[in-house]
Design an enzyme around this catalytic site. Structure first.
Site, PDB file in Angstrom:
ATOM      1  N   SER A   1      41.181  29.251  46.546  1.00  0.00           N
ATOM      2  CA  SER A   1      42.595  29.264  46.167  1.00  0.00           C
ATOM      3  C   SER A   1      43.005  30.556  45.478  1.00  0.00           C
ATOM      4  O   SER A   1      42.948  31.633  46.057  1.00  0.00           O
ATOM      5  CB  SER A   1      42.912  28.038  45.305  1.00  0.00           C
ATOM      6  OG  SER A   1      44.299  27.924  45.084  1.00  0.00           O
ATOM      7  N   HIS A   2      43.399  30.443  44.214  1.00  0.00           N
ATOM      8  CA  HIS A   2      43.947  31.570  43.459  1.00  0.00           C
ATOM      9  C   HIS A   2      42.864  32.376  42.756  1.00  0.00           C
ATOM     10  O   HIS A   2      43.172  33.327  42.045  1.00  0.00           O
ATOM     11  CB  HIS A   2      44.932  31.035  42.424  1.00  0.00           C
ATOM     12  CG  HIS A   2      44.334  29.968  41.555  1.00  0.00           C
ATOM     13  ND1 HIS A   2      44.040  28.716  42.040  1.00  0.00           N
ATOM     14  CD2 HIS A   2      43.960  29.969  40.256  1.00  0.00           C
ATOM     15  CE1 HIS A   2      43.508  27.984  41.070  1.00  0.00           C
ATOM     16  NE2 HIS A   2      43.446  28.723  39.979  1.00  0.00           N
TER      17      HIS A   2
ATOM     18  N   ASP B   1      49.664  32.532  46.764  1.00  0.00           N
ATOM     19  CA  ASP B   1      48.313  32.787  46.267  1.00  0.00           C
ATOM     20  C   ASP B   1      47.310  32.977  47.396  1.00  0.00           C
ATOM     21  O   ASP B   1      47.684  33.145  48.552  1.00  0.00           O
ATOM     22  CB  ASP B   1      47.881  31.651  45.346  1.00  0.00           C
ATOM     23  CG  ASP B   1      47.625  30.353  46.109  1.00  0.00           C
ATOM     24  OD1 ASP B   1      48.309  30.126  47.127  1.00  0.00           O
ATOM     25  OD2 ASP B   1      46.750  29.574  45.690  1.00  0.00           O
TER      26      ASP B   1
ATOM     27  N   ASP C   1      45.200  31.085  49.169  1.00  0.00           N
ATOM     28  CA  ASP C   1      45.192  30.263  50.380  1.00  0.00           C
ATOM     29  C   ASP C   1      46.566  29.752  50.778  1.00  0.00           C
ATOM     30  O   ASP C   1      46.685  28.939  51.685  1.00  0.00           O
ATOM     31  CB  ASP C   1      44.224  29.090  50.213  1.00  0.00           C
ATOM     32  CG  ASP C   1      44.666  28.087  49.161  1.00  0.00           C
ATOM     33  OD1 ASP C   1      45.367  28.489  48.215  1.00  0.00           O
ATOM     34  OD2 ASP C   1      44.304  26.901  49.277  1.00  0.00           O
TER      35      ASP C   1
ATOM     36  N   LYS D   1      50.032  21.114  48.933  1.00  0.00           N
ATOM     37  CA  LYS D   1      51.136  21.918  48.414  1.00  0.00           C
ATOM     38  C   LYS D   1      51.306  23.114  49.326  1.00  0.00           C
ATOM     39  O   LYS D   1      50.386  23.520  50.029  1.00  0.00           O
ATOM     40  CB  LYS D   1      50.888  22.326  46.967  1.00  0.00           C
ATOM     41  CG  LYS D   1      49.528  22.907  46.629  1.00  0.00           C
ATOM     42  CD  LYS D   1      49.425  23.121  45.127  1.00  0.00           C
ATOM     43  CE  LYS D   1      48.059  23.660  44.705  1.00  0.00           C
ATOM     44  NZ  LYS D   1      47.032  22.596  44.632  1.00  0.00           N
TER      45      LYS D   1
ATOM     46  N   ASP E   1      48.935  27.964  49.043  1.00  0.00           N
ATOM     47  CA  ASP E   1      49.490  26.672  48.630  1.00  0.00           C
ATOM     48  C   ASP E   1      50.256  26.732  47.316  1.00  0.00           C
ATOM     49  O   ASP E   1      50.809  25.720  46.890  1.00  0.00           O
ATOM     50  CB  ASP E   1      48.400  25.600  48.578  1.00  0.00           C
ATOM     51  CG  ASP E   1      47.313  25.870  47.543  1.00  0.00           C
ATOM     52  OD1 ASP E   1      47.367  26.915  46.861  1.00  0.00           O
ATOM     53  OD2 ASP E   1      46.389  25.033  47.428  1.00  0.00           O
ATOM     54  N   ARG E   2      50.309  27.896  46.669  1.00  0.00           N
ATOM     55  CA  ARG E   2      51.069  28.019  45.422  1.00  0.00           C
ATOM     56  C   ARG E   2      52.225  28.994  45.612  1.00  0.00           C
ATOM     57  O   ARG E   2      52.247  29.763  46.566  1.00  0.00           O
ATOM     58  CB  ARG E   2      50.158  28.495  44.283  1.00  0.00           C
ATOM     59  CG  ARG E   2      49.033  27.536  43.984  1.00  0.00           C
ATOM     60  CD  ARG E   2      48.261  27.962  42.754  1.00  0.00           C
ATOM     61  NE  ARG E   2      47.172  27.029  42.491  1.00  0.00           N
ATOM     62  CZ  ARG E   2      46.666  26.768  41.300  1.00  0.00           C
ATOM     63  NH1 ARG E   2      47.156  27.375  40.236  1.00  0.00           N
ATOM     64  NH2 ARG E   2      45.675  25.909  41.145  1.00  0.00           N
TER      65      ARG E   2
END
Length: 542
Positions: free
Chosen positions: A112-113, A276, A278, A375, A280-281
């Site tokens: 992710s982030h 971010d 991947d 998300k 999703d943010r």
């Protein structure tokens, strides 16, 4: 030919909030990846001949792990694998592909982030057939299997060319390499009024989207610039890099500081956004105004009817417990349900599948809807653009009108990163030990009304998730929340959430940290943050 390889278990493969995350050298240990992937397959049933989606955010070790996963899927009897070209798939795009193709599930490779690179972070997450992260009963089964695994199956096959779209053979299994953007972009065209957004851009509206050299770069170029007519270069840092250009791909006010400074400058464009690692943010900033993720959720829910995909109204709103109560008042005015869940998108899946909620959000910059089961950062940006295109007001005007109608929730998150795990656990245990004595006490001039350790009863399946974060609520509606994050790879991250509700519009222009000063001091006194962590201040304030 299929090989059955003997192996020995690792004892540290417990999935966190979003799968298994470790440093790359940990994943590079002998059989480490293979053990975890085989444990996934051993923990589910009925996949023979079925479809598996595989993709990731392009970080270091992504391609190698995809090749391993393809060969293991073939050996274990899957009928088809769908993989993004170049190994690229944003997390929401992977969720959409699972749902569109009625896939059995998916393996999403991302941290992710978190930062990427040879010595940085990597992750493996399993998503189930509804497109969402595996529920706890499955992740617990996977972890149990990793602790006893003694063999895995892998096909002796050449690597698949991930840079060419088409259908290829991997033993008896088909591997379909697809453009990672096309299906997702077509879904966005259904949900949003692209004609209205094109007209907005053609009127001179300017925006900047910072892809942070992460997965959403190709998606933003295709959708914002090619399909919606935004100026070339609107999507910045749009080429995904294995190390994200040496930066931390977290769209917050620390790691996206350049974007923030631009949006606060005299030459700011009308709208700024970021996503971010991947995809999703999201980060949402207007000219001279930052919109907190909690406020963004509330504003998107209040205005979603302006987009074609949500014109019939919302079924309900779901938010994670640490997310501010701003969305609660929107749900109340709309006369729809409001669901407060633990942190982790997997908890929204049941609500979405049952038709109880349409829009969901977390304070950690994650918002999404029932179009997928993750998300979705770019979805949030496009919904904001749709709202701006219809209302033809500045983002600041829309936000201030919302506060005047619903009141303002001053809100901030203080992160203490890389805290010694034992120290962090000791802090939380000490907090839990004093919950019974906190109500009625006075701290920094504030009176504690209630205090508890949040537990969630799922209204759909009746499952209970306990110990999800300590809440201290004060008289008048203010609160502080303490929890340990499950998304890091080194030590522990203590997150402290501070919130004050202000109904009076004349007091909506205070600086956030100043508005929360007494609550910040109270949080330290109640939890003994400095004493337990040795930290005089947070690592990151958002």
């Amino acid at each position: 030919m299929i090989s059955i390889v003997e192996t020995t278990p690792y004892q540290d493969q417990k999935p966190g909030t979003s799968g298994l995350r470790k440093k790359v050298p940990v994943f590079q240990q002998k059989n480490y990846v293979e053990n975890f992937i085989q444990s996934i397959f051993d923990s589910v049933a009925g996949y023979r001949g079925e479809t598996l989606v595989i993709g990731g955010d392009g970080r270091f070790f992504n391609r190698e792990t995809i090749q391993t996963a393809i060969k293991m899927a073939s050996a274990n009897g899957f009928g088809r694998v769908i993989v993004g070209k170049g190994g690229i798939l944003s997390t929401p795009a992977a969720s959409h592909l699972i749902r569109k193709n009625d896939a059995f599930g998916g393996i999403v490779l991302s941290a992710s982030h978190n930062p990427g690179g040879p010595d940085e972070d990597f992750g493996i997450k399993y998503n189930v057939g509804n497109g969402g992260p595996a529920p706890e009963k499955i992740t617990e089964a996977i972890y149990a299997r990793t602790r006893e695994i003694d063999r895995y199956a892998i096909a002796d096959l050449p690597d698949i060319d991930l840079d060419e779209t088409g259908v290829f053979s991997a033993g008896d299994m088909a591997v379909e390499v697809v453009d990672p953007v096309t299906d997702y972009a077509e879904l966005m065209e259904i949900l949003f009024d692209f004609d209205a957004i094109r007209a907005l851009f053609s009127s001179g509206f300017r925006m900047v989207f910072d892809a942070m050299h992460a997965v959403t770069g190709p998606y933003a170029v295709e959708i914002l610039e090619r399909r919606l007519g935004a100026e070339p270069g609107t999507a910045r840092n749009a080429v995904p890099l294995e190390d994200f250009g040496g930066h931390h791909p977290d769209p917050n006010l620390v790691h996206a500081r350049d974007l923030y400074d631009l949006m606060m400058s005299q030459n700011a464009p009308d709208f700024g956004a970021a996503s971010d690692g991947d995809g999703d943010r999201n980060l949402i900033i207007g000219k001279g105004i930052f919109v907190t993720p909690s406020d963004s959720l509330a504003l998107l829910a209040a205005n979603a009817h302006l987009a074609p995909g949500y014109s019939a109204g919302l079924k309900g709103i779901a938010r994670s417990m640490p997310t501010s109560a701003a969305a609660d008042r929107v749900a109340e005015k709309l006369g729809i349900g409001l669901y407060e869940t633990p942190t982790g998108w997997k908890f929204f899946g049941n609500l979405l599948d049952a038709g109880l909620a349409t829009i969901c959000g977390e304070e950690s910059a994650g918002t999404g809807s029932d179009h997928v089961r993750e998300k979705d950062g770019l979805w949030a940006v496009l919904l904001w653009l749709n709202i701006l295109a219809v209302r033809r007001q500045s983002l600041r005007q829309i936000v201030t009108e919302h506060w005047a109608t619903y009141g303002r929730n001053y809100y901030s998150r203080h992160d203490y990163e890389g805290v010694d795990t034992d120290d962090a656990n000791a802090l939380m245990e000490a907090l839990r030990g004093k919950l019974a004595t906190l109500p009625g006490s006075s701290v920094e001039g504030l009176t504690v009304a209630t205090a508890d350790d949040f537990a969630y009863l799922d209204p759909v399946d009746g499952s209970v998730s306990a110990n999800q974060g300590v809440r201290v609520l004060f008289e008048g509606g203010s609160r502080v929340v303490f929890r340990l994050s499950g998304t890091g790879t080194s030590g522990a991250t203590l997150r402290v959430y501070i919130e004050r509700f202000e109904p009076e519009p004349s007091r909506h222009d205070m600086e956030t940290q100043a508005a929360l000063a007494d609550l910040i001091a109270a949080a330290d006194r109640i939890a003994g943050i400095r004493k337990h962590t040795g930290r005089p201040s947070p690592s990151v304030i958002t």
